[in-house]
Design a protein around this motif. Structure first.
Motif, PDB file in Angstrom:
ATOM      1  N   ILE A 247       1.002  -1.224  -0.046  1.00  0.00           N
ATOM      2  CA  ILE A 247      -0.033  -0.016  -0.124  1.00  0.00           C
ATOM      3  C   ILE A 247       0.936   1.277   0.137  1.00  0.00           C
ATOM      4  N   MET A 248       2.081   1.343   0.950  1.00  0.00           N
ATOM      5  CA  MET A 248       2.627   2.354   0.737  1.00  0.00           C
ATOM      6  C   MET A 248       3.353   2.549  -0.601  1.00  0.00           C
ATOM      7  N   ILE A 249       3.684   1.509  -1.323  1.00  0.00           N
ATOM      8  CA  ILE A 249       4.460   1.628  -2.519  1.00  0.00           C
ATOM      9  C   ILE A 249       3.393   2.304  -3.571  1.00  0.00           C
ATOM     10  N   LEU A 250       2.190   1.682  -3.436  1.00  0.00           N
ATOM     11  CA  LEU A 250       1.130   2.236  -4.193  1.00  0.00           C
ATOM     12  C   LEU A 250       0.838   3.715  -3.909  1.00  0.00           C
ATOM     13  N   SER A 251       0.945   4.058  -2.525  1.00  0.00           N
ATOM     14  CA  SER A 251       0.726   5.654  -2.387  1.00  0.00           C
ATOM     15  C   SER A 251       1.872   6.357  -3.203  1.00  0.00           C
ATOM     16  N   SER A 336       3.572  10.849   1.312  1.00  0.00           N
ATOM     17  CA  SER A 336       2.232   9.736   1.155  1.00  0.00           C
ATOM     18  C   SER A 336       2.471   8.546   1.880  1.00  0.00           C
ATOM     19  N   PRO A 337       3.722   7.783   1.753  1.00  0.00           N
ATOM     20  CA  PRO A 337       3.752   6.602   2.635  1.00  0.00           C
ATOM     21  C   PRO A 337       3.742   6.758   3.990  1.00  0.00           C
ATOM     22  N   LEU A 338       4.352   7.834   4.553  1.00  0.00           N
ATOM     23  CA  LEU A 338       4.453   8.337   5.745  1.00  0.00           C
ATOM     24  C   LEU A 338       2.920   8.660   6.630  1.00  0.00           C
ATOM     25  N   LEU A 339       2.062   9.149   5.598  1.00  0.00           N
ATOM     26  CA  LEU A 339       0.761   9.368   6.124  1.00  0.00           C
ATOM     27  C   LEU A 339       0.066   7.900   6.313  1.00  0.00           C
ATOM     28  N   VAL A 340       0.159   7.164   5.199  1.00  0.00           N
ATOM     29  CA  VAL A 340      -0.352   5.780   5.298  1.00  0.00           C
ATOM     30  C   VAL A 340       0.050   4.860   6.224  1.00  0.00           C
ATOM     31  N   LEU A 341       1.313   5.172   6.945  1.00  0.00           N
ATOM     32  CA  LEU A 341       1.885   4.282   7.880  1.00  0.00           C
ATOM     33  C   LEU A 341       1.133   4.933   9.234  1.00  0.00           C
ATOM     34  N   SER A 342       0.964   6.124   9.414  1.00  0.00           N
ATOM     35  CA  SER A 342       0.408   6.674  10.666  1.00  0.00           C
ATOM     36  C   SER A 342      -1.008   6.508  10.767  1.00  0.00           C
ATOM     37  N   ILE A 343      -1.695   6.901   9.707  1.00  0.00           N
ATOM     38  CA  ILE A 343      -3.201   6.370   9.777  1.00  0.00           C
ATOM     39  C   ILE A 343      -3.435   5.047   9.771  1.00  0.00           C
ATOM     40  N   TYR A 344      -2.562   4.183   9.317  1.00  0.00           N
ATOM     41  CA  TYR A 344      -2.690   2.511   9.688  1.00  0.00           C
ATOM     42  C   TYR A 344      -2.585   2.413  10.962  1.00  0.00           C
ATOM     43  N   LEU A 345      -1.495   2.875  11.860  1.00  0.00           N
ATOM     44  CA  LEU A 345      -1.316   2.652  13.374  1.00  0.00           C
ATOM     45  C   LEU A 345      -2.490   3.034  14.030  1.00  0.00           C
ATOM     46  N   PHE A 362      -5.162   2.030   2.432  1.00  0.00           N
ATOM     47  CA  PHE A 362      -5.294   1.841   0.938  1.00  0.00           C
ATOM     48  C   PHE A 362      -6.086   3.217   0.601  1.00  0.00           C
ATOM     49  N   LEU A 363      -7.102   3.554   1.187  1.00  0.00           N
ATOM     50  CA  LEU A 363      -7.929   4.820   0.908  1.00  0.00           C
ATOM     51  C   LEU A 363      -6.949   5.987   1.089  1.00  0.00           C
ATOM     52  N   THR A 364      -6.069   5.895   2.051  1.00  0.00           N
ATOM     53  CA  THR A 364      -5.281   7.263   2.169  1.00  0.00           C
ATOM     54  C   THR A 364      -4.396   7.594   1.263  1.00  0.00           C
ATOM     55  N   ALA A 365      -4.137   6.595   0.170  1.00  0.00           N
ATOM     56  CA  ALA A 365      -3.388   6.900  -0.827  1.00  0.00           C
ATOM     57  C   ALA A 365      -4.320   7.838  -2.091  1.00  0.00           C
ATOM     58  N   PHE A 366      -5.722   7.469  -1.618  1.00  0.00           N
ATOM     59  CA  PHE A 366      -6.593   8.548  -2.526  1.00  0.00           C
ATOM     60  C   PHE A 366      -7.428   9.429  -1.940  1.00  0.00           C
ATOM     61  N   GLN A 567     -10.999   8.927   5.593  1.00  0.00           N
ATOM     62  CA  GLN A 567     -10.931   7.573   5.254  1.00  0.00           C
ATOM     63  C   GLN A 567     -11.137   6.515   6.473  1.00  0.00           C
ATOM     64  N   ILE A 568     -11.018   6.772   7.391  1.00  0.00           N
ATOM     65  CA  ILE A 568     -11.468   5.781   8.844  1.00  0.00           C
ATOM     66  C   ILE A 568     -12.968   5.555   8.647  1.00  0.00           C
ATOM     67  N   PRO A 569     -13.670   6.558   8.896  1.00  0.00           N
ATOM     68  CA  PRO A 569     -15.134   6.097   8.718  1.00  0.00           C
ATOM     69  C   PRO A 569     -15.440   5.729   7.407  1.00  0.00           C
ATOM     70  N   VAL A 570     -14.912   5.975   6.386  1.00  0.00           N
ATOM     71  CA  VAL A 570     -15.124   5.479   4.969  1.00  0.00           C
ATOM     72  C   VAL A 570     -14.939   3.980   4.912  1.00  0.00           C
ATOM     73  N   ALA A 571     -13.634   3.628   5.597  1.00  0.00           N
ATOM     74  CA  ALA A 571     -13.175   2.020   5.510  1.00  0.00           C
ATOM     75  C   ALA A 571     -14.272   1.370   6.208  1.00  0.00           C
ATOM     76  N   ILE A 572     -14.638   1.801   7.334  1.00  0.00           N
ATOM     77  CA  ILE A 572     -15.606   1.274   8.185  1.00  0.00           C
ATOM     78  C   ILE A 572     -16.951   1.160   7.622  1.00  0.00           C
ATOM     79  N   GLY A 573     -17.570   2.153   6.863  1.00  0.00           N
ATOM     80  CA  GLY A 573     -18.561   2.182   6.097  1.00  0.00           C
ATOM     81  C   GLY A 573     -18.660   1.128   5.081  1.00  0.00           C
ATOM     82  N   LEU A 574     -17.511   0.968   4.128  1.00  0.00           N
ATOM     83  CA  LEU A 574     -17.448   0.132   3.180  1.00  0.00           C
ATOM     84  C   LEU A 574     -17.501  -1.191   3.666  1.00  0.00           C
ATOM     85  N   LEU A 575     -16.852  -1.609   4.765  1.00  0.00           N
ATOM     86  CA  LEU A 575     -16.833  -3.041   5.090  1.00  0.00           C
ATOM     87  C   LEU A 575     -18.258  -3.051   5.788  1.00  0.00           C
TER      88      LEU A 575
END
Length: 609
Positions: A247-251, A336-345, A362-366, A567-575
């Motif tokens: 995901i970080m590479i994708l970002s 971008s990858p730094l933000l992905v990591l912090s949001i993931y944690l 994943f959604l953080t990349a977009f 992206q956090i509530p969006v991910a929960i909403g998607l699932l």
């Protein structure tokens, strides 16, 4: 997926008449969206070659006006012909056959337009009249599953076509690619409701907390309420690590899209690139270390982002053979990858669910942070958000596991946040203090531990207080001055709505006007009925956002909204959607988010003249 699963997905065990009728509605629905948009000539705000245009949606169809209306009328006729109620079916079929024939033989397009426009309302009314199941049981109706499956198939096809157009622009940036993008047309139409959606999002979460307070308070998170998490919410460390790295590479790849599609290397991608060139040049021209520190901590924009400027300066020393403006424009590939990591944690700590955390990454990349960070060049703000989310993650870790190291790191990261971007530090200082106080008030955590966390904020506050005595116009004072100049104590409804339109549709490229993101966030707010750390945290941030929506102008609204990790509530909403309505709708919605984001990224460059 085996053959039985595919057959079940396509409607095995369900009458062919029902399958055909719902396929007809699915096709009709997509054609109808463009038809109603063109008929109403709604105001839209497309982003084209970096410029947001205010125009009307007119004469945009899948084929053309006549054929689109004919398709709608034909599929509506098919649906009516498959209904059991003959008292309704026969008159309507007669009406449609006569209308289509008259339109053809009389060459009168108005008749067909009327028939097409009336189709969906008629189908909706008849469906409600003939409804046999109570509303609460409709979700389990297999006919709904068929409708959603075929709608999702068509939605995915439209998204893939639109994504292919955007990808062709990436792979062949110098070629003249047709601007037809059906999904983006649909997106422009549904984005009309984004201002109202944003208001509902900011209101609903605080209201839910107040309502829940009158009931039994739930102090535990329950793995996103334990309703869709089931028994398996954890991924092995190996696959979790591989997925996160991917995901970080994708970002990084996503952040490079504007660079790839740029036809002019001398044209900056981001709005603030020129400003950051000046900042880094000032540090680069410093004659000594003391001069460099003076430039970073005092002179450049009153020292409100010294650590970010020093970091960018040091990185530039590694790539000094690169043009400075190009180096600045490539900063998103680091941020971008730094933000992905912090949001993931942060998400993993809040949810205790690896699937939610990985999807959020994943959604953080977009995300809004990524797209607006690239478009506007909010590099220091972007970097500071990684520190802010990491600080909240450490605070939650301290509350759960204690440990002095978590407390010390929390305090240290907050100091880094202050030195990276003071405006962000100011906002998150308010957020975490209110968050801590509310947890104390609601007795959600050990008061002693929360008191320690509040004390851990003192070092950063003290540093800012000391800096204020040395800088003529300190950063916090500047933030207060900026806020006062952008606030209106007694705004009229017209001013509030105009500012909201500007912040959603025009400012920052209109990226905040993404109704898909806002609708998923709103869906999460309606699904979240208990009080827990997640709802509390977003209750505070959305309440803060609501204050600035009411009293602030478009610039300060956008600055506040940029801090919120939607992206956090969006991910929960998607699932939740995946669990309740099936994988196809989940895939379609995710693909739409990805496609719209990539389409916007390919339009971050000015048109070549």
């Amino acid at each position: 997926m085996n053959s039985d699963s595919i057959l079940f997905f396509l409607g095995k065990g369900i009458s062919k008449k029902i399958i055909i009728s719902y396929i007809s509605i699915s096709i009709l629905l997509f054609f109808y969206v463009l038809t109603i948009g063109s008929f109403l000539q709604i105001t839209i705000y497309p982003l084209i070659d970096r410029v947001v245009y205010t125009t009307t949606f007119v004469d945009i169809f899948f084929i053309n006006e006549y054929w689109d209306h004919l398709v709608i009328s034909i599929f509506a006729s098919v649906w009516f012909s498959l209904q059991r109620n003959k008292k309704v079916k026969i008159p309507l079929l007669f009406f449609y056959v006569v209308s289509i024939s008259c339109s053809f033989f009389l060459a009168n397009a108005y008749i067909l337009t009327f028939v097409a426009l009336s189709s969906l309302p008629l189908i909706t009314i008849i469906s409600l009249i003939d409804r046999k199941l109570p509303l609460r049981e409709i979700r389990s109706d297999p006919r709904l599953r068929i409708f959603l499956n075929y709608t999702s198939i068509l939605g995915c096809i439209i998204a893939v076509i639109s994504l292919g157009i955007s990808i062709s622009k990436i792979t062949n940036p110098v070629e003249d690619i047709p601007s037809i993008n059906y999904l983006y047309y649909i997106y422009l139409i549904i984005s009309v409701v984004s201002p109202a959606s944003l208001i509902l999002v900011c209101i609903n979460t605080p209201v839910n907390i107040i309502v829940s307070k009158t009931r039994k308070i739930n102090n535990n998170f329950h793995n996103i309420h334990n309703k869709y998490a089931h028994h398996n919410t954890l991924v092995s460390f190996k696959w979790r690590s591989i997925s996160l790295v991917a995901i970080m590479i994708l970002s990084i790849m996503v952040s490079l899209i504007p660079q790839i599609t740029s036809g002019n290397d001398l044209q900056p991608i981001s709005s603030d690139t020129v400003e950051y060139v000046k900042f880094v040049n000032a540090l680069n021209n410093a004659s000594s270390t003391s001069d460099l520190i003076q430039e970073a901590f005092v002179i450049q924009i009153n020292g409100d982002r010294p650590l970010a400027l020093i970091l960018f300066y040091l990185l530039y020393q590694i790539f000094e053979n690169v043009e400075l403006s190009q180096f600045i424009d490539y900063l998103p590939s680091l941020l971008s990858p730094l933000l992905v990591l912090s949001i993931y944690l942060l998400t993993r700590t809040l949810s205790k669910n690896d699937y939610v955390a990985l999807l959020t990454g994943f959604l953080t990349a977009f995300s809004f942070q990524t797209l607006i960070g690239i478009y506007a060049g909010l590099f220091a703000n972007w970097l500071s958000l990684s520190f802010a989310f990491l600080a909240i993650y450490l605070a939650l870790r301290f509350l759960e596991y204690k440990g002095l190291h978590n407390l010390i790191l929390f305090s240290f990261i907050f100091v880094l946040l202050l030195l990276t971007h003071t405006p962000t530090w100011t906002i998150f200082l308010v957020i975490v203090v209110i968050f801590f106080v509310m947890m104390i008030a609601l007795r959600m955590e050990n008061r002693k531990l929360i008191f320690f966390l509040i004390l851990a904020l003192i070092p950063s506050i003290s540093i800012e207080a000391i800096r204020t005595t040395f800088v003529e116009f300190a950063a916090v004072e500047e933030n207060i001055s900026f806020g006062n100049s952008r606030m209106n104590i007694l705004p009229s409804i017209d001013i509030i709505w105009t500012n909201l339109i500007d912040s959603n549709h025009i400012y920052f490229g209109g990226i905040f006007g993404n109704t898909i993101i806002l609708a998923l966030t709103l869906y999460w707010t309606f699904q979240s009925k208990s009080i827990n750390k997640l709802t509390m945290l977003f209750g505070v941030t959305f309440s803060l956002g609501l204050i600035f929506i009411i009293f602030g102008d478009e610039e300060i609204q956008s600055r506040i909204l940029y801090q919120i990790p939607f992206q956090i509530p969006v991910a929960i909403g998607l699932l939740k959607i995946k669990r309740k309505y099936g994988t196809p709708l989940f895939v379609m919605t995710t693909l739409w988010i990805l496609t719209i984001s990539i389409r916007n990224l390919t339009n971050f460059n000015f048109e070549e003249i």
